[in-house]
Write a protein that holds these residues in place. Structure first.
Motif, PDB file in Angstrom:
ATOM      1  N   SER A   1      46.896  46.092  25.245  1.00 35.25           N
ATOM      2  CA  SER A   1      45.555  45.612  25.460  1.00 35.25           C
ATOM      3  C   SER A   1      45.575  43.898  25.266  1.00 35.25           C
ATOM      4  O   SER A   1      44.880  43.187  25.791  1.00 35.25           O
ATOM      5  N   ILE A   2      46.509  43.771  24.027  1.00 33.16           N
ATOM      6  CA  ILE A   2      46.435  42.225  23.634  1.00 33.16           C
ATOM      7  C   ILE A   2      47.098  41.481  24.786  1.00 33.16           C
ATOM      8  O   ILE A   2      46.562  40.453  25.101  1.00 33.16           O
ATOM      9  N   ILE A   3      48.316  42.223  25.500  1.00 29.10           N
ATOM     10  CA  ILE A   3      48.771  41.435  26.288  1.00 29.10           C
ATOM     11  C   ILE A   3      47.990  41.070  27.649  1.00 29.10           C
ATOM     12  O   ILE A   3      47.726  40.129  28.220  1.00 29.10           O
ATOM     13  N   ILE A   4      47.042  42.117  28.126  1.00 31.63           N
ATOM     14  CA  ILE A   4      46.310  42.092  29.295  1.00 31.63           C
ATOM     15  C   ILE A   4      45.093  40.904  28.889  1.00 31.63           C
ATOM     16  O   ILE A   4      44.742  40.163  29.784  1.00 31.63           O
TER      17      ILE A   4
ATOM     18  N   VAL B   1      46.603  37.471  29.220  1.00 32.52           N
ATOM     19  CA  VAL B   1      46.865  37.292  30.766  1.00 32.52           C
ATOM     20  C   VAL B   1      45.692  36.990  31.550  1.00 32.52           C
ATOM     21  O   VAL B   1      45.459  36.119  32.456  1.00 32.52           O
ATOM     22  N   TYR B   2      44.596  37.789  31.028  1.00 27.12           N
ATOM     23  CA  TYR B   2      42.991  37.671  31.659  1.00 27.12           C
ATOM     24  C   TYR B   2      42.458  36.278  31.113  1.00 27.12           C
ATOM     25  O   TYR B   2      42.123  35.345  32.360  1.00 27.12           O
ATOM     26  N   ASP B   3      42.581  35.773  30.242  1.00 23.77           N
ATOM     27  CA  ASP B   3      42.085  34.541  29.627  1.00 23.77           C
ATOM     28  C   ASP B   3      42.952  33.579  30.172  1.00 23.77           C
ATOM     29  O   ASP B   3      42.612  32.147  30.738  1.00 23.77           O
ATOM     30  N   TRP B   4      44.141  33.574  30.509  1.00 23.38           N
ATOM     31  CA  TRP B   4      45.275  32.779  31.169  1.00 23.38           C
ATOM     32  C   TRP B   4      44.578  32.399  32.563  1.00 23.38           C
ATOM     33  O   TRP B   4      44.637  31.258  32.980  1.00 23.38           O
ATOM     34  N   GLY B   5      44.354  33.555  33.290  1.00 22.20           N
ATOM     35  CA  GLY B   5      43.804  33.198  34.688  1.00 22.20           C
ATOM     36  C   GLY B   5      42.629  32.542  34.759  1.00 22.20           C
ATOM     37  O   GLY B   5      42.196  31.761  35.478  1.00 22.20           O
TER      38      GLY B   5
ATOM     39  N   ILE C   1      42.182  37.954  21.754  1.00 23.67           N
ATOM     40  CA  ILE C   1      42.086  39.462  21.653  1.00 23.67           C
ATOM     41  C   ILE C   1      40.874  40.287  21.803  1.00 23.67           C
ATOM     42  O   ILE C   1      40.981  40.976  22.561  1.00 23.67           O
ATOM     43  N   GLN C   2      39.689  39.443  21.435  1.00 18.28           N
ATOM     44  CA  GLN C   2      38.343  39.948  21.493  1.00 18.28           C
ATOM     45  C   GLN C   2      37.964  39.915  22.965  1.00 18.28           C
ATOM     46  O   GLN C   2      36.550  40.183  23.422  1.00 18.28           O
TER      47      GLN C   2
ATOM     48  N   LEU D   1      49.638  43.082  35.401  1.00 16.65           N
ATOM     49  CA  LEU D   1      49.334  41.820  34.837  1.00 16.65           C
ATOM     50  C   LEU D   1      49.299  40.814  35.895  1.00 16.65           C
ATOM     51  O   LEU D   1      48.182  39.985  35.432  1.00 16.65           O
ATOM     52  N   VAL D   2      49.490  40.776  37.059  1.00 22.87           N
ATOM     53  CA  VAL D   2      49.223  39.976  37.885  1.00 22.87           C
ATOM     54  C   VAL D   2      47.754  40.182  38.614  1.00 22.87           C
ATOM     55  O   VAL D   2      47.142  39.404  38.711  1.00 22.87           O
ATOM     56  N   LEU D   3      47.457  41.551  38.543  1.00 18.71           N
ATOM     57  CA  LEU D   3      46.136  41.706  38.892  1.00 18.71           C
ATOM     58  C   LEU D   3      44.876  41.483  37.950  1.00 18.71           C
ATOM     59  O   LEU D   3      43.797  40.777  38.130  1.00 18.71           O
ATOM     60  N   PHE D   4      45.405  41.426  36.539  1.00 15.00           N
ATOM     61  CA  PHE D   4      44.351  40.886  35.705  1.00 15.00           C
ATOM     62  C   PHE D   4      44.250  39.523  35.627  1.00 15.00           C
ATOM     63  O   PHE D   4      43.511  38.846  35.250  1.00 15.00           O
TER      64      PHE D   4
END
Length: 282
Positions: free
Chosen positions: A40-43, A46-50, A70-71, A187-190
């Motif tokens: 969940s932390i990694i996702i 990655v989501y914020d990165w996108g 994280i939040q 990870l690519v999709l997120f």
């Protein structure tokens, strides 16, 4: 034997009679919980990165903390949960229509023509994946939305080809093959979902906020709220970071209306009118 040795012997006896299956169950639950938390932390990162990439902001420029990223699961989890429920409903409907048969059972009981028909979507996707990437390489940003599905499809094709070799397959565990096959596409999709969320947040509700540092009131659209900052789009369509301590008052410019239903939308005579509508007419 002394009295001090009695509790120790009773404790060892209880440990010997403890069910090993229960212990193994709780150990697996602990490992699963740790893996889910780490993933969940990694996702979230990655989501914020996108999200920031779509805005043209890098992590080095964003005044956010690790706890903010994280939040961010509070942002992506409801959207992903709704999509997962829709996919699950479609899958359950398909299983009911196909009478609970698996894909292999349906193919074995079908004619050769039906087998080719059911395999055609996979063949079509296998061809379109590389085409999406080639179009992006040739035409650039015009085909940017096709990069992420193309990467996912090409990765599935690549890992399927690698692990189709018997020796390579036997020398790697099922968990390793499953992780390599699924984690990078997830990870690519997120990352893709994070970049798409910018378009959704640009159409967010408009707020009127009082900024203490400039003693002014601004109409903005809030993109994201963080621990110490609020990321907004102002009247000039500029992306602005406002410190949370500088916000004195926040007010919705327009209160969202409730869902009235199709009958009430097309004919007001069939539905009672709310006090807001009566006051606006008056």
């Amino acid at each position: 034997m002394s009295e001090a040795d009695v509790p120790d012997s009773q404790e060892s006896a209880r440990e010997e009679t403890r069910d090993p299956g229960v212990t193994l169950f709780f150990e697996r639950i602990g490992l699963l919980g740790g893996a889910i938390a780490s993933l969940s932390i990694i996702i979230s990162v990655v989501y914020d990165w996108g999200f920031f990439t779509a805005l043209g902001i890098s992590f080095a420029d964003a005044p956010t903390t690790l706890s903010d990223h994280i939040q961010s699961w509070l942002v992506w989890l409801p959207r992903i949960a709704i999509s997962a429920i829709v996919v699950l409903a479609i899958e359950l409907l398909t299983r009911r229509i196909e009478r609970g048969m698996t894909e292999e059972e349906i193919i074995e009981s079908s004619s050769s023509r039906m087998r080719r028909f059911r395999a055609s979507p996979y063949s079509f996707m296998g061809v379109m994946g590389p085409i999406f990437l080639i179009l992006w390489i040739l035409f650039g940003e015009f085909f940017a939305n096709g990069v992420f599905p193309g990467l996912v499809i090409c990765w599935f094709i690549f890992t399927g080809w690698v692990f189709s070799h018997p020796t390579v397959r036997d020398r790697h565990s099922h968990l390793f093959r499953w992780s390599v096959h699924w984690l990078p596409p997830v990870l690519v999709l997120f990352f893709y979902f994070g970049s798409l969320s910018v378009e959704h947040d640009f159409s967010a509700r408009e707020y009127k906020i009082d900024v203490r540092s400039i003693s002014s009131t601004k109409n903005v659209k809030i993109l994201r709220s963080f621990e110490r900052w609020v990321l907004v789009r102002d009247e000039r369509n500029a992306i602005v970071w406002i410190p949370m301590d500088d916000i004195g008052r926040m007010e919705l410019v327009q209160t969202p209306s409730s869902f009235r239903g199709l009958v009430c939308i097309f004919s007001k005579r069939w539905c009672p009118r709310g006090p807001k509508e009566e006051s606006s007419d008056g």
